[in-house]
Design a protein around this motif. Structure first.
Motif, PDB file in Angstrom:
ATOM      1  N   THR A  47     -11.013  39.661  50.499  1.00 45.67           N
ATOM      2  CA  THR A  47      -9.992  39.945  49.849  1.00 45.67           C
ATOM      3  C   THR A  47      -8.807  40.029  50.390  1.00 45.67           C
ATOM      4  O   THR A  47      -8.385  40.665  51.524  1.00 45.67           O
ATOM      5  N   ILE A  48      -7.864  39.258  49.771  1.00 48.39           N
ATOM      6  CA  ILE A  48      -6.431  39.163  50.588  1.00 48.39           C
ATOM      7  C   ILE A  48      -5.393  39.539  49.486  1.00 48.39           C
ATOM      8  O   ILE A  48      -5.220  39.092  48.264  1.00 48.39           O
ATOM      9  N   ASN A  49      -4.674  40.853  49.934  1.00 45.09           N
ATOM     10  CA  ASN A  49      -3.801  41.425  49.031  1.00 45.09           C
ATOM     11  C   ASN A  49      -4.361  41.692  47.273  1.00 45.09           C
ATOM     12  O   ASN A  49      -3.938  41.409  46.579  1.00 45.09           O
ATOM     13  N   GLY A  50      -5.648  42.037  47.301  1.00 41.92           N
ATOM     14  CA  GLY A  50      -6.338  42.351  46.308  1.00 41.92           C
ATOM     15  C   GLY A  50      -7.009  41.253  45.499  1.00 41.92           C
ATOM     16  O   GLY A  50      -7.626  41.471  44.488  1.00 41.92           O
ATOM     17  N   LYS A  51      -6.902  40.053  45.956  1.00 41.30           N
ATOM     18  CA  LYS A  51      -7.574  38.895  45.457  1.00 41.30           C
ATOM     19  C   LYS A  51      -8.541  38.136  46.160  1.00 41.30           C
ATOM     20  O   LYS A  51      -8.294  37.988  47.346  1.00 41.30           O
ATOM     21  N   GLN A  52      -9.626  37.915  45.641  1.00 33.96           N
ATOM     22  CA  GLN A  52     -10.924  37.483  46.381  1.00 33.96           C
ATOM     23  C   GLN A  52     -10.613  35.954  46.707  1.00 33.96           C
ATOM     24  O   GLN A  52     -10.130  35.338  46.048  1.00 33.96           O
ATOM     25  N   ASN A  53     -10.790  35.651  48.188  1.00 33.24           N
ATOM     26  CA  ASN A  53     -10.680  34.151  48.676  1.00 33.24           C
ATOM     27  C   ASN A  53     -11.819  33.714  49.227  1.00 33.24           C
ATOM     28  O   ASN A  53     -12.489  34.514  49.893  1.00 33.24           O
ATOM     29  N   THR A  54     -12.269  32.557  49.211  1.00 37.22           N
ATOM     30  CA  THR A  54     -13.589  32.054  49.513  1.00 37.22           C
ATOM     31  C   THR A  54     -13.026  31.090  50.835  1.00 37.22           C
ATOM     32  O   THR A  54     -12.203  30.163  50.640  1.00 37.22           O
ATOM     33  N   PHE A  55     -13.900  31.227  51.946  1.00 33.89           N
ATOM     34  CA  PHE A  55     -13.544  30.209  53.304  1.00 33.89           C
ATOM     35  C   PHE A  55     -14.916  29.833  53.691  1.00 33.89           C
ATOM     36  O   PHE A  55     -16.034  30.793  53.334  1.00 33.89           O
ATOM     37  N   GLU A  56     -15.007  28.656  54.159  1.00 35.72           N
ATOM     38  CA  GLU A  56     -16.378  28.186  54.888  1.00 35.72           C
ATOM     39  C   GLU A  56     -16.695  28.845  55.988  1.00 35.72           C
ATOM     40  O   GLU A  56     -17.877  29.058  56.282  1.00 35.72           O
ATOM     41  N   GLN A  57     -15.835  29.308  56.918  1.00 36.33           N
ATOM     42  CA  GLN A  57     -16.099  30.127  58.306  1.00 36.33           C
ATOM     43  C   GLN A  57     -15.487  31.244  58.455  1.00 36.33           C
ATOM     44  O   GLN A  57     -14.341  31.359  57.603  1.00 36.33           O
ATOM     45  N   GLU A  58     -15.879  31.849  59.601  1.00 33.45           N
ATOM     46  CA  GLU A  58     -14.921  32.895  59.959  1.00 33.45           C
ATOM     47  C   GLU A  58     -13.648  32.478  60.621  1.00 33.45           C
ATOM     48  O   GLU A  58     -13.533  31.414  61.020  1.00 33.45           O
ATOM     49  N   LEU A  59     -12.459  33.119  60.370  1.00 27.79           N
ATOM     50  CA  LEU A  59     -11.343  32.976  60.832  1.00 27.79           C
ATOM     51  C   LEU A  59     -10.318  33.672  61.808  1.00 27.79           C
ATOM     52  O   LEU A  59     -10.701  34.877  61.583  1.00 27.79           O
ATOM     53  N   THR A  60      -9.716  33.574  62.698  1.00 30.68           N
ATOM     54  CA  THR A  60      -8.961  34.334  63.181  1.00 30.68           C
ATOM     55  C   THR A  60      -7.658  34.806  62.346  1.00 30.68           C
ATOM     56  O   THR A  60      -7.480  34.140  61.454  1.00 30.68           O
ATOM     57  N   VAL A  61      -7.035  35.888  62.617  1.00 32.58           N
ATOM     58  CA  VAL A  61      -6.103  36.278  61.869  1.00 32.58           C
ATOM     59  C   VAL A  61      -4.811  35.428  61.771  1.00 32.58           C
ATOM     60  O   VAL A  61      -4.309  34.868  60.754  1.00 32.58           O
ATOM     61  N   GLN A  62      -4.547  34.686  62.886  1.00 31.11           N
ATOM     62  CA  GLN A  62      -3.742  33.572  63.060  1.00 31.11           C
ATOM     63  C   GLN A  62      -3.974  32.493  62.173  1.00 31.11           C
ATOM     64  O   GLN A  62      -3.332  31.840  61.366  1.00 31.11           O
ATOM     65  N   ASN A  95      -2.733  40.654  68.907  1.00 34.10           N
ATOM     66  CA  ASN A  95      -4.255  40.512  68.740  1.00 34.10           C
ATOM     67  C   ASN A  95      -4.653  39.522  67.588  1.00 34.10           C
ATOM     68  O   ASN A  95      -5.719  39.429  67.303  1.00 34.10           O
ATOM     69  N   PHE A  96      -3.680  38.793  66.903  1.00 30.74           N
ATOM     70  CA  PHE A  96      -3.775  38.100  65.868  1.00 30.74           C
ATOM     71  C   PHE A  96      -4.638  36.854  66.113  1.00 30.74           C
ATOM     72  O   PHE A  96      -5.354  36.436  65.467  1.00 30.74           O
ATOM     73  N   LEU A 117      -5.820  32.463  59.662  1.00 31.55           N
ATOM     74  CA  LEU A 117      -5.899  32.866  58.116  1.00 31.55           C
ATOM     75  C   LEU A 117      -4.612  32.758  57.662  1.00 31.55           C
ATOM     76  O   LEU A 117      -4.241  32.167  56.443  1.00 31.55           O
ATOM     77  N   LEU A 118      -3.517  33.142  58.669  1.00 31.19           N
ATOM     78  CA  LEU A 118      -1.979  33.187  58.308  1.00 31.19           C
ATOM     79  C   LEU A 118      -1.782  31.621  57.933  1.00 31.19           C
ATOM     80  O   LEU A 118      -0.961  31.488  57.032  1.00 31.19           O
ATOM     81  N   GLU A 119      -2.308  30.841  58.567  1.00 37.06           N
ATOM     82  CA  GLU A 119      -1.912  29.516  58.590  1.00 37.06           C
ATOM     83  C   GLU A 119      -2.430  28.860  57.363  1.00 37.06           C
ATOM     84  O   GLU A 119      -2.129  28.083  56.554  1.00 37.06           O
ATOM     85  N   LYS A 120      -3.771  29.010  57.278  1.00 33.10           N
ATOM     86  CA  LYS A 120      -4.692  28.377  56.222  1.00 33.10           C
ATOM     87  C   LYS A 120      -4.170  28.937  54.806  1.00 33.10           C
ATOM     88  O   LYS A 120      -4.132  27.961  53.680  1.00 33.10           O
ATOM     89  N   VAL A 121      -3.641  30.160  54.634  1.00 32.75           N
ATOM     90  CA  VAL A 121      -2.974  30.645  53.130  1.00 32.75           C
ATOM     91  C   VAL A 121      -1.616  30.563  53.007  1.00 32.75           C
ATOM     92  O   VAL A 121      -1.188  30.793  52.065  1.00 32.75           O
ATOM     93  N   ASN A 122      -0.951  29.875  54.075  1.00 32.13           N
ATOM     94  CA  ASN A 122       0.406  29.487  54.137  1.00 32.13           C
ATOM     95  C   ASN A 122       1.210  30.794  53.966  1.00 32.13           C
ATOM     96  O   ASN A 122       2.351  30.699  53.133  1.00 32.13           O
TER      97      ASN A 122
END
Length: 68
Positions: free
Chosen positions: A4-19, A46-47, A21-26
């Motif tokens: 859940t990102i900013n209240g909306k559910q998002n689906t990803f194929e695998q675990e991501l680092t925070v960095q 720590n990102f 994720l920032l790049e993946k969701v632009n």
């Protein structure tokens, strides 16, 4: 995995680092964003080391100054 990102559910194929994720969701203005994962605010250094997992709740926060 579902995150859940900013209240909306998002689906990803695998675990991501925070960095990743920032790049993946632009996320704009990445240098100014504060990231909160499961109610814990992360330090920017720590990102690259913090992994987002299935069921996590992520908030991207921007603090703006201003006023009189």
């Amino acid at each position: 995995m579902t995150v859940t990102i900013n209240g909306k559910q998002n689906t990803f194929e695998q675990e991501l680092t925070v960095q990743e994720l920032l790049e993946k969701v632009n996320v704009e203005l990445q240098e100014y964003v504060t990231v909160q994962v499961n109610d814990e605010i992360l330090k920017r250094e720590n990102f690259d080391f913090t992994t987002i997992r299935d069921g996590d709740r992520v908030e991207f926060l921007y603090y703006m100054g201003g006023g009189c």
